[in-house]
Design a protein around this motif. Structure first.
Motif, PDB file in Angstrom:
ATOM      1  N   LEU A  43       0.851  -1.194   0.000  1.00  0.00           N
ATOM      2  CA  LEU A  43       0.000   0.000   0.000  1.00  0.00           C
ATOM      3  C   LEU A  43       0.883   1.238   0.000  1.00  0.00           C
ATOM      4  O   LEU A  43       1.600   1.484   0.967  1.00  0.00           O
ATOM      5  CB  LEU A  43      -0.884   0.026   1.241  1.00  0.00           C
ATOM      6  CG  LEU A  43      -2.285  -0.528   1.115  1.00  0.00           C
ATOM      7  CD1 LEU A  43      -2.875  -0.778   2.489  1.00  0.00           C
ATOM      8  CD2 LEU A  43      -3.169   0.425   0.304  1.00  0.00           C
ATOM      9  N   PHE A  90      -7.015   2.978  -4.159  1.00  0.00           N
ATOM     10  CA  PHE A  90      -7.919   3.422  -3.115  1.00  0.00           C
ATOM     11  C   PHE A  90      -7.922   4.941  -3.017  1.00  0.00           C
ATOM     12  O   PHE A  90      -6.885   5.597  -3.150  1.00  0.00           O
ATOM     13  CB  PHE A  90      -7.485   2.883  -1.749  1.00  0.00           C
ATOM     14  CG  PHE A  90      -7.787   1.442  -1.524  1.00  0.00           C
ATOM     15  CD1 PHE A  90      -6.762   0.501  -1.536  1.00  0.00           C
ATOM     16  CD2 PHE A  90      -9.082   1.015  -1.272  1.00  0.00           C
ATOM     17  CE1 PHE A  90      -7.029  -0.840  -1.315  1.00  0.00           C
ATOM     18  CE2 PHE A  90      -9.357  -0.328  -1.054  1.00  0.00           C
ATOM     19  CZ  PHE A  90      -8.324  -1.251  -1.075  1.00  0.00           C
ATOM     20  N   PHE A 104     -11.552   4.823   3.911  1.00  0.00           N
ATOM     21  CA  PHE A 104     -11.252   4.402   2.554  1.00  0.00           C
ATOM     22  C   PHE A 104     -12.495   3.999   1.772  1.00  0.00           C
ATOM     23  O   PHE A 104     -13.437   3.413   2.326  1.00  0.00           O
ATOM     24  CB  PHE A 104     -10.282   3.216   2.575  1.00  0.00           C
ATOM     25  CG  PHE A 104      -8.870   3.603   2.905  1.00  0.00           C
ATOM     26  CD1 PHE A 104      -8.506   3.926   4.201  1.00  0.00           C
ATOM     27  CD2 PHE A 104      -7.911   3.675   1.907  1.00  0.00           C
ATOM     28  CE1 PHE A 104      -7.205   4.303   4.500  1.00  0.00           C
ATOM     29  CE2 PHE A 104      -6.607   4.040   2.189  1.00  0.00           C
ATOM     30  CZ  PHE A 104      -6.259   4.357   3.491  1.00  0.00           C
ATOM     31  N   GLY A 105     -12.444   4.302   0.485  1.00  0.00           N
ATOM     32  CA  GLY A 105     -13.462   3.812  -0.426  1.00  0.00           C
ATOM     33  C   GLY A 105     -13.228   2.344  -0.741  1.00  0.00           C
ATOM     34  O   GLY A 105     -12.229   1.767  -0.311  1.00  0.00           O
ATOM     35  N   PRO A 106     -14.121   1.741  -1.502  1.00  0.00           N
ATOM     36  CA  PRO A 106     -14.012   0.312  -1.816  1.00  0.00           C
ATOM     37  C   PRO A 106     -12.905  -0.023  -2.798  1.00  0.00           C
ATOM     38  O   PRO A 106     -12.563  -1.186  -2.963  1.00  0.00           O
ATOM     39  CB  PRO A 106     -15.383  -0.019  -2.406  1.00  0.00           C
ATOM     40  CG  PRO A 106     -15.870   1.274  -2.945  1.00  0.00           C
ATOM     41  CD  PRO A 106     -15.342   2.339  -2.038  1.00  0.00           C
TER      42      PRO A 106
ATOM     43  N   PHE B  35      -2.226   3.729  13.510  1.00  0.00           N
ATOM     44  CA  PHE B  35      -3.526   3.199  13.120  1.00  0.00           C
ATOM     45  C   PHE B  35      -3.437   1.700  12.864  1.00  0.00           C
ATOM     46  O   PHE B  35      -2.380   1.168  12.529  1.00  0.00           O
ATOM     47  CB  PHE B  35      -4.010   3.847  11.805  1.00  0.00           C
ATOM     48  CG  PHE B  35      -4.044   5.343  11.821  1.00  0.00           C
ATOM     49  CD1 PHE B  35      -2.899   6.089  11.581  1.00  0.00           C
ATOM     50  CD2 PHE B  35      -5.234   6.012  12.056  1.00  0.00           C
ATOM     51  CE1 PHE B  35      -2.932   7.469  11.581  1.00  0.00           C
ATOM     52  CE2 PHE B  35      -5.279   7.397  12.053  1.00  0.00           C
ATOM     53  CZ  PHE B  35      -4.123   8.123  11.822  1.00  0.00           C
ATOM     54  N   TYR B  37      -5.750  -0.969  10.407  1.00  0.00           N
ATOM     55  CA  TYR B  37      -6.822  -1.156   9.437  1.00  0.00           C
ATOM     56  C   TYR B  37      -6.965  -2.649   9.140  1.00  0.00           C
ATOM     57  O   TYR B  37      -6.002  -3.403   9.190  1.00  0.00           O
ATOM     58  CB  TYR B  37      -6.499  -0.433   8.113  1.00  0.00           C
ATOM     59  CG  TYR B  37      -6.689   1.061   8.151  1.00  0.00           C
ATOM     60  CD1 TYR B  37      -5.681   1.895   8.630  1.00  0.00           C
ATOM     61  CD2 TYR B  37      -7.873   1.641   7.716  1.00  0.00           C
ATOM     62  CE1 TYR B  37      -5.857   3.274   8.666  1.00  0.00           C
ATOM     63  CE2 TYR B  37      -8.062   3.022   7.746  1.00  0.00           C
ATOM     64  CZ  TYR B  37      -7.041   3.823   8.221  1.00  0.00           C
ATOM     65  OH  TYR B  37      -7.222   5.186   8.255  1.00  0.00           O
ATOM     66  N   GLN B  39      -8.377  -5.447   6.266  1.00  0.00           N
ATOM     67  CA  GLN B  39      -8.781  -5.635   4.873  1.00  0.00           C
ATOM     68  C   GLN B  39      -9.319  -7.060   4.728  1.00  0.00           C
ATOM     69  O   GLN B  39      -8.558  -8.013   4.571  1.00  0.00           O
ATOM     70  CB  GLN B  39      -7.616  -5.395   3.910  1.00  0.00           C
ATOM     71  CG  GLN B  39      -8.050  -5.425   2.445  1.00  0.00           C
ATOM     72  CD  GLN B  39      -6.923  -5.056   1.493  1.00  0.00           C
ATOM     73  OE1 GLN B  39      -5.763  -5.394   1.699  1.00  0.00           O
ATOM     74  NE2 GLN B  39      -7.267  -4.325   0.439  1.00  0.00           N
ATOM     75  N   GLY B  43     -11.932  -6.886   0.168  1.00  0.00           N
ATOM     76  CA  GLY B  43     -10.986  -5.914  -0.367  1.00  0.00           C
ATOM     77  C   GLY B  43     -11.001  -4.524   0.208  1.00  0.00           C
ATOM     78  O   GLY B  43     -10.037  -3.781   0.045  1.00  0.00           O
ATOM     79  N   GLU B  44     -12.070  -4.119   0.873  1.00  0.00           N
ATOM     80  CA  GLU B  44     -12.088  -2.755   1.397  1.00  0.00           C
ATOM     81  C   GLU B  44     -11.168  -2.622   2.607  1.00  0.00           C
ATOM     82  O   GLU B  44     -10.830  -3.606   3.259  1.00  0.00           O
ATOM     83  CB  GLU B  44     -13.516  -2.324   1.767  1.00  0.00           C
ATOM     84  CG  GLU B  44     -14.085  -2.978   3.004  1.00  0.00           C
ATOM     85  CD  GLU B  44     -14.775  -4.290   2.755  1.00  0.00           C
ATOM     86  OE1 GLU B  44     -14.486  -4.942   1.721  1.00  0.00           O
ATOM     87  OE2 GLU B  44     -15.618  -4.673   3.584  1.00  0.00           O
ATOM     88  N   LEU B  45     -10.759  -1.419   2.910  1.00  0.00           N
ATOM     89  CA  LEU B  45      -9.923  -1.131   4.075  1.00  0.00           C
ATOM     90  C   LEU B  45     -10.799  -0.523   5.156  1.00  0.00           C
ATOM     91  O   LEU B  45     -11.388   0.543   4.966  1.00  0.00           O
ATOM     92  CB  LEU B  45      -8.797  -0.168   3.706  1.00  0.00           C
ATOM     93  CG  LEU B  45      -7.576  -0.769   3.033  1.00  0.00           C
ATOM     94  CD1 LEU B  45      -6.727   0.315   2.399  1.00  0.00           C
ATOM     95  CD2 LEU B  45      -6.755  -1.578   4.021  1.00  0.00           C
ATOM     96  N   PHE B  47     -11.156   1.031   8.936  1.00  0.00           N
ATOM     97  CA  PHE B  47     -10.455   1.656  10.043  1.00  0.00           C
ATOM     98  C   PHE B  47     -10.853   0.980  11.350  1.00  0.00           C
ATOM     99  O   PHE B  47     -12.033   0.754  11.613  1.00  0.00           O
ATOM    100  CB  PHE B  47     -10.807   3.150  10.082  1.00  0.00           C
ATOM    101  CG  PHE B  47     -10.441   3.847  11.355  1.00  0.00           C
ATOM    102  CD1 PHE B  47     -11.401   4.196  12.279  1.00  0.00           C
ATOM    103  CD2 PHE B  47      -9.117   4.154  11.620  1.00  0.00           C
ATOM    104  CE1 PHE B  47     -11.071   4.844  13.448  1.00  0.00           C
ATOM    105  CE2 PHE B  47      -8.772   4.804  12.794  1.00  0.00           C
ATOM    106  CZ  PHE B  47      -9.753   5.141  13.716  1.00  0.00           C
ATOM    107  N   PHE B  91      -3.411  -4.194   8.656  1.00  0.00           N
ATOM    108  CA  PHE B  91      -2.336  -3.251   8.371  1.00  0.00           C
ATOM    109  C   PHE B  91      -2.167  -2.286   9.530  1.00  0.00           C
ATOM    110  O   PHE B  91      -3.139  -1.726  10.047  1.00  0.00           O
ATOM    111  CB  PHE B  91      -2.648  -2.432   7.118  1.00  0.00           C
ATOM    112  CG  PHE B  91      -2.597  -3.223   5.846  1.00  0.00           C
ATOM    113  CD1 PHE B  91      -3.757  -3.768   5.313  1.00  0.00           C
ATOM    114  CD2 PHE B  91      -1.391  -3.411   5.180  1.00  0.00           C
ATOM    115  CE1 PHE B  91      -3.720  -4.497   4.137  1.00  0.00           C
ATOM    116  CE2 PHE B  91      -1.350  -4.137   3.998  1.00  0.00           C
ATOM    117  CZ  PHE B  91      -2.515  -4.682   3.484  1.00  0.00           C
ATOM    118  N   PHE B 107       2.084   2.625   5.460  1.00  0.00           N
ATOM    119  CA  PHE B 107       1.583   1.332   5.890  1.00  0.00           C
ATOM    120  C   PHE B 107       2.703   0.306   6.049  1.00  0.00           C
ATOM    121  O   PHE B 107       3.715   0.336   5.337  1.00  0.00           O
ATOM    122  CB  PHE B 107       0.594   0.776   4.849  1.00  0.00           C
ATOM    123  CG  PHE B 107      -0.743   1.455   4.858  1.00  0.00           C
ATOM    124  CD1 PHE B 107      -0.974   2.574   4.080  1.00  0.00           C
ATOM    125  CD2 PHE B 107      -1.781   0.956   5.637  1.00  0.00           C
ATOM    126  CE1 PHE B 107      -2.214   3.197   4.079  1.00  0.00           C
ATOM    127  CE2 PHE B 107      -3.021   1.559   5.644  1.00  0.00           C
ATOM    128  CZ  PHE B 107      -3.244   2.688   4.863  1.00  0.00           C
TER     129      PHE B 107
END
Lengths: 113, 117
Positions: A43, A90, A104-106, B35, B37, B39, B43-45, B47, B91, B107
């Protein structure tokens, strides 16, 4: 649902082409960030905009550019695409100080053939 | 330059076992945020938590807990009584400084957690 929207969800294109990825931040968030997730690079931060102005740049290629519009949505433009540009892109947004968590968006999965 | 290291690339556990994810960070700033996160396979991240550099108080939220130690530059994450739904890549991330506009996240490489039933 984070409140950040990204379109399209998937994009398949050919080498040498140009694509535009779109992002709408959460309501009230002024900062927008773009990240790239790939198997070899992980990332990585690409670029940040705050209220329409570019604020920070990361490992963004010269073939890539972005902008944030007055309605705060943002677009990431990728041109002269190469196979190695295939990745998950992203968009994230955050509130202003002192909060710094990014939502974050998808993501948009880009496949370059 | 800032750096985040997650030494564990993959952890496999059986449901109900506890799992701890390690995160070590490097920064020259005295003020920073950390932070975690998540996943999931979709696939989305997502928080999970934010921690400020000036607040070393550990935190527990349901089955999740976080241990922040500035002396060792570590911000570890424990899932207690793991469930299959915890299977995901986790992450750790770092953001330096305090800026009104916010700041980029750096990250770690992520730790894949596989919880088997």
């Amino acid at each position: 649902d984070s409140g950040v929207t990204q379109t399209p969800k998937h994009l398949i294109t050919a080498t040498g082409q140009r694509v535009t990825l779109r992002c709408s931040p959460r309501s009230g968030d002024l900062s927008v960030y773009w990240y790239q997730q790939s198997l070899d690079q992980g990332l990585q931060f690409l670029i940040q905009y705050y209220n329409g102005e570019e604020r920070a740049k990361g490992n963004i290629l010269e073939r890539f550019s972005a902008q944030q519009f007055p309605d705060l949505h943002s677009e990431l433009n990728l041109s002269s695409l190469e196979l190695g540009d295939s990745a998950l892109y992203f968009c994230a947004s955050s509130q202003t100080y002192p909060y710094n968590e990014q939502f974050f968006g998808p993501g948009t999965r880009l496949t370059v053939l | 330059a800032q750096k985040v290291t997650q030494a564990q690339t993959e952890i496999s556990v059986v449901e109900k076992e506890d799992v701890t994810l390690d995160c070590v960070y490097e920064t020259r700033d005295t003020t920073y945020y950390l932070f975690w996160y998540k996943q999931p396979p979709s696939g989305e991240l997502v928080f999970l938590i934010r921690r400020n550099s000036f607040d070393e108080q550990n935190e527990i939220s349901g089955r999740y807990s976080w241990n922040f130690q500035k002396s060792t530059s570590s911000f570890n994450f424990t899932i207690t009584a793991s469930q299959v739904v915890d299977s995901a890549v986790y992450f750790c991330a770092l953001s330096e400084g305090l800026k009104a506009a916010g700041n980029k996240l750096t990250f770690g490489g992520g730790t894949r957690v596989l919880v088997k039933p």
